[in-house]
Every structure is written in C-alpha cells, then in structure tokens.
Design a protein around this motif. Sequence first.
Motif, PDB file in Angstrom:
ATOM      1  N   PHE A  72       0.827  -1.209   0.000  1.00 63.79           N
ATOM      2  CA  PHE A  72       0.000   0.000   0.000  1.00 63.79           C
ATOM      3  C   PHE A  72       0.859   1.254   0.000  1.00 63.79           C
ATOM      4  CE2 PHE A  72      -3.972  -2.080   2.169  1.00 63.79           C
ATOM      5  CZ  PHE A  72      -4.104  -2.939   1.085  1.00 63.79           C
ATOM      6  N   SER A  73       1.950   1.252   0.761  1.00 64.62           N
ATOM      7  CA  SER A  73       2.846   2.414   0.792  1.00 64.62           C
ATOM      8  C   SER A  73       3.498   2.640  -0.569  1.00 64.62           C
ATOM      9  CB  SER A  73       3.927   2.232   1.862  1.00 64.62           C
ATOM     10  OG  SER A  73       3.359   2.225   3.147  1.00 64.62           O
ATOM     11  N   HIS A  74       3.904   1.560  -1.208  1.00 60.51           N
ATOM     12  CA  HIS A  74       4.499   1.680  -2.545  1.00 60.51           C
ATOM     13  C   HIS A  74       3.475   2.223  -3.544  1.00 60.51           C
ATOM     14  CE1 HIS A  74       7.233   0.871  -5.857  1.00 60.51           C
ATOM     15  NE2 HIS A  74       6.195   0.360  -6.494  1.00 60.51           N
ATOM     16  N   ALA A  75       2.263   1.718  -3.471  1.00 61.74           N
ATOM     17  CA  ALA A  75       1.213   2.202  -4.379  1.00 61.74           C
ATOM     18  C   ALA A  75       0.994   3.698  -4.180  1.00 61.74           C
ATOM     19  CB  ALA A  75      -0.085   1.429  -4.153  1.00 61.74           C
ATOM     20  N   LYS A  76       0.988   4.146  -2.942  1.00 62.72           N
ATOM     21  CA  LYS A  76       0.799   5.568  -2.651  1.00 62.72           C
ATOM     22  C   LYS A  76       1.948   6.393  -3.235  1.00 62.72           C
ATOM     23  CE  LYS A  76       0.125   8.834   1.136  1.00 62.72           C
ATOM     24  NZ  LYS A  76       0.042   8.994   2.602  1.00 62.72           N
ATOM     25  N   ALA A  77       3.175   5.922  -3.072  1.00 65.31           N
ATOM     26  CA  ALA A  77       4.336   6.634  -3.610  1.00 65.31           C
ATOM     27  C   ALA A  77       4.293   6.684  -5.134  1.00 65.31           C
ATOM     28  CB  ALA A  77       5.629   5.963  -3.129  1.00 65.31           C
ATOM     29  N   GLU A  78       3.958   5.576  -5.765  1.00 63.25           N
ATOM     30  CA  GLU A  78       3.875   5.538  -7.240  1.00 63.25           C
ATOM     31  C   GLU A  78       2.751   6.436  -7.733  1.00 63.25           C
ATOM     32  OE1 GLU A  78       5.830   4.028  -9.706  1.00 63.25           O
ATOM     33  OE2 GLU A  78       7.190   3.782  -8.004  1.00 63.25           O
ATOM     34  N   HIS A  79       1.639   6.433  -7.012  1.00 67.48           N
ATOM     35  CA  HIS A  79       0.506   7.273  -7.402  1.00 67.48           C
ATOM     36  C   HIS A  79       0.884   8.754  -7.319  1.00 67.48           C
ATOM     37  CE1 HIS A  79      -3.769   7.843  -8.234  1.00 67.48           C
ATOM     38  NE2 HIS A  79      -3.767   8.808  -7.331  1.00 67.48           N
ATOM     39  N   GLY A  80       1.790   9.085  -6.406  1.00 67.23           N
ATOM     40  CA  GLY A  80       2.279  10.457  -6.296  1.00 67.23           C
ATOM     41  C   GLY A  80       3.113  10.875  -7.497  1.00 67.23           C
ATOM     42  N   GLU A  96      -0.689  -8.864   9.525  1.00 62.55           N
ATOM     43  CA  GLU A  96      -0.382  -7.514   9.976  1.00 62.55           C
ATOM     44  C   GLU A  96      -1.608  -6.933  10.673  1.00 62.55           C
ATOM     45  OE1 GLU A  96       1.812  -5.398   6.550  1.00 62.55           O
ATOM     46  OE2 GLU A  96       0.961  -7.236   5.700  1.00 62.55           O
ATOM     47  N   ASP A  97      -1.428  -5.798  11.300  1.00 61.07           N
ATOM     48  CA  ASP A  97      -2.525  -5.122  11.974  1.00 61.07           C
ATOM     49  C   ASP A  97      -3.535  -4.625  10.938  1.00 61.07           C
ATOM     50  OD1 ASP A  97      -3.541  -2.193  12.982  1.00 61.07           O
ATOM     51  OD2 ASP A  97      -3.462  -3.670  14.612  1.00 61.07           O
ATOM     52  N   VAL A  98      -4.732  -5.149  10.981  1.00 54.19           N
ATOM     53  CA  VAL A  98      -5.749  -4.830   9.976  1.00 54.19           C
ATOM     54  C   VAL A  98      -6.173  -3.365  10.057  1.00 54.19           C
ATOM     55  CG1 VAL A  98      -8.087  -5.354   9.175  1.00 54.19           C
ATOM     56  CG2 VAL A  98      -6.544  -7.211   9.796  1.00 54.19           C
ATOM     57  N   ASP A  99      -6.240  -2.800  11.256  1.00 54.71           N
ATOM     58  CA  ASP A  99      -6.628  -1.391  11.381  1.00 54.71           C
ATOM     59  C   ASP A  99      -5.607  -0.470  10.722  1.00 54.71           C
ATOM     60  OD1 ASP A  99      -8.981  -1.953  12.729  1.00 54.71           O
ATOM     61  OD2 ASP A  99      -8.018  -1.871  14.697  1.00 54.71           O
ATOM     62  N   MET A 100      -4.319  -0.774  10.878  1.00 54.97           N
ATOM     63  CA  MET A 100      -3.275   0.015  10.240  1.00 54.97           C
ATOM     64  C   MET A 100      -3.367  -0.115   8.711  1.00 54.97           C
ATOM     65  SD  MET A 100       0.001  -0.411   8.675  1.00 54.97           S
ATOM     66  CE  MET A 100       0.374  -2.051   9.222  1.00 54.97           C
ATOM     67  N   LEU A 101      -3.638  -1.317   8.244  1.00 57.56           N
ATOM     68  CA  LEU A 101      -3.789  -1.516   6.799  1.00 57.56           C
ATOM     69  C   LEU A 101      -5.012  -0.769   6.272  1.00 57.56           C
ATOM     70  CD1 LEU A 101      -2.927  -5.313   6.484  1.00 57.56           C
ATOM     71  CD2 LEU A 101      -1.481  -3.362   5.860  1.00 57.56           C
ATOM     72  N   ALA A 105      -5.168   1.911   3.309  1.00 63.44           N
ATOM     73  CA  ALA A 105      -6.126   1.795   2.205  1.00 63.44           C
ATOM     74  C   ALA A 105      -6.951   3.069   2.096  1.00 63.44           C
ATOM     75  CB  ALA A 105      -7.031   0.580   2.413  1.00 63.44           C
ATOM     76  N   GLY A 106      -7.374   3.613   3.230  1.00 63.99           N
ATOM     77  CA  GLY A 106      -8.125   4.867   3.222  1.00 63.99           C
ATOM     78  C   GLY A 106      -7.345   6.003   2.590  1.00 63.99           C
ATOM     79  N   GLU A 107      -6.041   6.043   2.839  1.00 63.27           N
ATOM     80  CA  GLU A 107      -5.196   7.060   2.220  1.00 63.27           C
ATOM     81  C   GLU A 107      -5.184   6.899   0.701  1.00 63.27           C
ATOM     82  OE1 GLU A 107      -1.431   6.520   4.173  1.00 63.27           O
ATOM     83  OE2 GLU A 107      -2.178   7.321   6.081  1.00 63.27           O
ATOM     84  N   LEU A 108      -5.138   5.651   0.237  1.00 65.95           N
ATOM     85  CA  LEU A 108      -5.210   5.412  -1.210  1.00 65.95           C
ATOM     86  C   LEU A 108      -6.573   5.832  -1.750  1.00 65.95           C
ATOM     87  CD1 LEU A 108      -3.389   1.965  -1.438  1.00 65.95           C
ATOM     88  CD2 LEU A 108      -2.603   4.146  -2.399  1.00 65.95           C
ATOM     89  N   GLY A 109      -7.612   5.582  -0.974  1.00 68.65           N
ATOM     90  CA  GLY A 109      -8.953   5.996  -1.379  1.00 68.65           C
ATOM     91  C   GLY A 109      -9.064   7.498  -1.546  1.00 68.65           C
ATOM     92  N   LEU A 110      -8.462   8.241  -0.643  1.00 66.90           N
ATOM     93  CA  LEU A 110      -8.486   9.707  -0.760  1.00 66.90           C
ATOM     94  C   LEU A 110      -7.774  10.181  -2.024  1.00 66.90           C
ATOM     95  CD1 LEU A 110      -7.803  10.719   2.949  1.00 66.90           C
ATOM     96  CD2 LEU A 110      -9.959  10.921   1.684  1.00 66.90           C
ATOM     97  N   LEU A 111      -6.819   9.390  -2.494  1.00 63.12           N
ATOM     98  CA  LEU A 111      -6.097   9.720  -3.728  1.00 63.12           C
ATOM     99  C   LEU A 111      -6.812   9.193  -4.972  1.00 63.12           C
ATOM    100  CD1 LEU A 111      -2.482   8.891  -2.505  1.00 63.12           C
ATOM    101  CD2 LEU A 111      -3.497  11.167  -2.830  1.00 63.12           C
ATOM    102  N   ALA A 134     -11.199  -2.676  -0.178  1.00 66.64           N
ATOM    103  CA  ALA A 134     -11.833  -2.358  -1.462  1.00 66.64           C
ATOM    104  C   ALA A 134     -12.847  -1.231  -1.283  1.00 66.64           C
ATOM    105  CB  ALA A 134     -12.499  -3.598  -2.052  1.00 66.64           C
ATOM    106  N   ARG A 135     -13.651  -1.302  -0.246  1.00 62.94           N
ATOM    107  CA  ARG A 135     -14.648  -0.257   0.017  1.00 62.94           C
ATOM    108  C   ARG A 135     -13.983   1.089   0.251  1.00 62.94           C
ATOM    109  NH1 ARG A 135     -16.111   2.278   4.347  1.00 62.94           N
ATOM    110  NH2 ARG A 135     -14.902   0.932   5.725  1.00 62.94           N
ATOM    111  N   LEU A 136     -12.921   1.103   1.029  1.00 61.13           N
ATOM    112  CA  LEU A 136     -12.235   2.354   1.352  1.00 61.13           C
ATOM    113  C   LEU A 136     -11.608   3.022   0.137  1.00 61.13           C
ATOM    114  CD1 LEU A 136     -10.561   1.228   4.696  1.00 61.13           C
ATOM    115  CD2 LEU A 136     -12.281   3.051   4.444  1.00 61.13           C
ATOM    116  N   THR A 137     -11.299   2.240  -0.874  1.00 62.52           N
ATOM    117  CA  THR A 137     -10.644   2.796  -2.075  1.00 62.52           C
ATOM    118  C   THR A 137     -11.583   2.871  -3.277  1.00 62.52           C
ATOM    119  OG1 THR A 137      -9.847   0.622  -2.818  1.00 62.52           O
ATOM    120  CG2 THR A 137      -8.399   1.875  -1.337  1.00 62.52           C
TER     121      THR A 137
END
Length: 186
Positions: A72-80, A96-101, A105-111, A134-137
């Motif tokens: 998700f972090s890589h996707a955000k950087a590439e999207h930038g 991993e911690d689902v809430d952190m993920l 995902a929400g950050e990707l959704g905002l983008l 999926a819903r968040l994005t």
Amino acid sequence: MSRQPTWDLACGLQAEMFKAIPPESALDVQLLYFRGFGECRNSKWVRDANALSRLMTGIECRGGHTQIRKVFSHAKAEHGKQRLNAVVYIGDAIEEDVDMLAQRAGELGLLKCPLFLFQEGSDQRVEAAFRDFARLTKGAYARFDSNAPAQLADLLKAVAAFASGGRTLLGQQKSASAKALLEQLR
C-alpha cells in the motif's frame, strides 16, 4: 511458500490481461512482490505480456509474513509520481494489523487509487479485511479458486479493462467476474 502454486498460475495467465484492452490502448504494469524476511521488491514498468512474463518467471516464492503495508505504501508513492488507475493485490492471508492496513487503504482511497483485492481461500478474517480495503478505495473484492484458472484470468482481464478504459471498458467485458467487479465500483 503457500503462494507458489498461485504464482505459477498467475505466470501462465498474465498475458490474458493484455487481451482485454483495445489495440490502441496501453497497459503499463509494475510487479511488486514480497517474500522471506522483509524482502519487498518492485519491477520497472512494462507494457507487454512478454516483458511481464520474463519478470514473473524470474521470481520464486519463499516463506515469510505478509507485507501488505509495504504494498500500500508503494502504491501511494507511485501514485504520487503518476496516477494509478488500479492496484491488484492477490493473497490468502493477513499477518499484519488490519486497522493500520485499513488506514493505508483509506489514504489510497483519498487519492482515488482503487484496490482490487483477490482472495484465494476462504479465511473469513481475510475476506472481511479485503472487502473493507476495497470499500475504502472504491475498488472491488473477489474470491477465486486456484483450481479454476479461468476465474483468475477473468478477474485479471476485468481489472486490465478497467485500468485502461474505466467503467466503460469494464462494462464491455462479458465474464461473470467482470460483472461482479463492475457492480462493486461506485
């Protein structure tokens, strides 16, 4: 290591994605994979099935925990750098911690960067998390059976159609998988 059979399947099916787009369109694909103890790598961007196949066949699966946060972090950087029309994630587990993920995902959704999450298996915790991402994005979720390779091929073709032509081109796909993904997109 649990991913090797599905990885082998995806290697054989990846060319199907390129068949779903009109000849005048282009589909740029970057492969990102993780394995072992903290290894997470991305390829260069490629535009054809042969180049993607060469990249994929050079990779072998190794045991290790999921690294979805890095994806998700890589996707955000590439999207930038350049807008991503779709991100596909195929998996069967979350360690991993689902809430952190969900926050990532929400950050990707905002983008406006939709995630398409395809689950192998039937772990209900994984399904709930993937559906939430999926819903968040404003992306889509689907489960597939690795014993039914046409199902994964249809999902990959559907995302390729969406990435290269949006909802319009996705709507022209005839598979049940494409229709199910289209219904989820808002």
